[in-house]
Every structure is written in structure tokens, then in C-alpha cells.
Design a protein around this motif. Sequence first.
Motif, short mmCIF file in Angstrom:
data_model
loop_
_atom_site.label_atom_id
_atom_site.label_comp_id
_atom_site.label_asym_id
_atom_site.label_seq_id
_atom_site.Cartn_x
_atom_site.Cartn_y
_atom_site.Cartn_z
N ALA A 23 -1.89 12.15 -2.79
CA ALA A 23 -2.47 11.83 -3.83
C ALA A 23 -2.65 13.63 -3.29
O ALA A 23 -2.33 14.50 -5.11
CB ALA A 23 -4.34 11.94 -4.04
N GLU A 24 -2.83 14.39 -3.13
CA GLU A 24 -3.23 15.71 -3.27
C GLU A 24 -1.76 16.81 -3.09
O GLU A 24 -1.16 16.93 -4.34
CB GLU A 24 -3.68 16.36 -1.72
CG GLU A 24 -5.27 15.63 -1.40
CD GLU A 24 -6.28 16.61 -2.93
OE1 GLU A 24 -6.37 17.75 -3.35
OE2 GLU A 24 -7.37 15.92 -2.53
N LEU A 41 -5.94 7.40 -11.03
CA LEU A 41 -7.20 6.41 -10.94
C LEU A 41 -7.07 6.15 -9.56
O LEU A 41 -6.51 5.26 -9.19
CB LEU A 41 -6.22 5.79 -12.15
CG LEU A 41 -5.56 6.84 -13.23
CD1 LEU A 41 -4.11 6.04 -14.49
CD2 LEU A 41 -7.34 6.92 -14.53
N ALA A 42 -7.91 4.72 -9.81
CA ALA A 42 -7.97 4.06 -8.51
C ALA A 42 -7.74 3.01 -9.92
O ALA A 42 -7.38 2.38 -10.50
CB ALA A 42 -9.95 3.74 -8.54
N PRO A 43 -6.78 1.66 -8.14
CA PRO A 43 -6.38 1.02 -9.25
C PRO A 43 -7.37 -0.36 -9.33
O PRO A 43 -8.54 -0.33 -8.99
CB PRO A 43 -6.65 0.56 -7.68
CG PRO A 43 -6.51 1.21 -6.26
CD PRO A 43 -7.23 2.03 -6.95
N GLU A 59 -1.55 5.83 -9.65
CA GLU A 59 -3.00 5.06 -9.41
C GLU A 59 -3.28 5.55 -8.07
O GLU A 59 -2.01 5.34 -7.43
CB GLU A 59 -2.30 3.13 -9.61
CG GLU A 59 -3.44 2.73 -9.23
CD GLU A 59 -2.72 1.44 -9.85
OE1 GLU A 59 -2.26 0.30 -8.67
OE2 GLU A 59 -2.73 1.57 -10.96
N VAL A 60 -4.24 5.61 -7.36
CA VAL A 60 -4.25 6.57 -5.60
C VAL A 60 -4.83 5.35 -4.88
O VAL A 60 -6.46 4.94 -6.16
CB VAL A 60 -5.07 7.60 -6.01
CG1 VAL A 60 -5.04 7.68 -4.74
CG2 VAL A 60 -4.47 8.24 -6.21
N ARG A 67 1.46 3.98 -7.20
CA ARG A 67 1.40 3.81 -8.87
C ARG A 67 1.88 5.00 -9.67
O ARG A 67 1.08 5.12 -9.36
CB ARG A 67 1.30 2.42 -9.85
CG ARG A 67 2.32 2.19 -11.61
CD ARG A 67 1.47 0.37 -11.67
NE ARG A 67 1.40 1.21 -13.07
CZ ARG A 67 1.06 0.83 -14.26
NH1 ARG A 67 -0.66 0.17 -13.94
NH2 ARG A 67 1.01 1.23 -14.93
N CYS A 68 3.08 5.51 -10.56
CA CYS A 68 3.24 6.24 -11.52
C CYS A 68 3.74 6.40 -12.78
O CYS A 68 4.70 5.72 -12.69
CB CYS A 68 3.63 7.34 -10.83
SG CYS A 68 3.42 9.14 -11.96
#
Length: 71
Positions: A23-24, A41-43, A59-60, A67-68
Motif C-alpha cells: 500500500a505504501e 479503504l478497508a475491504p 482496497e487494502v 483492488r484498485c
Amino acid sequence: MAPTPTPPAEPDDSPEAYVGLDAEGAERQARERGWSTVRRLAPGAFVTMEYLAGRLNFEVSEGTVQRCWKG
């Protein structure tokens, strides 16, 4: 009458390219490529359905982009 505003241009970038990245690093890369807003965003998180030009959504889960999508 006022002219219709033109939305800002979005980077020519594929959201699929971010899936699987940490994510970073994905956020840093997105900003370097010109995305003005990057949202993690969280799932299953509840989000508005409005489209915002220049925004990239991640989505992390467990620090990895699952997902992006644009907007």
C-alpha cells in the motif's frame, strides 16, 4: 450563462497495475504518476458512489492492494 467546467485530466494509468503492490509503495507511485487524491479503504468499507476525477481508490488488506479503481 457560465461555461460548463472541464474536469481535470486523469493520468494515463491502469488501476490494475497497482493490485498486488504494498500500500505504501502503491500510494507513492500513484502520486508520482499524477493522481491528485489517493484513498485507502478497508475491504467492504462503505464509500460514496460519486465520481471524483483524479482520485484513485485502493482496497487494502494486510498492507497489500487487493483492488484498485478510478474515481
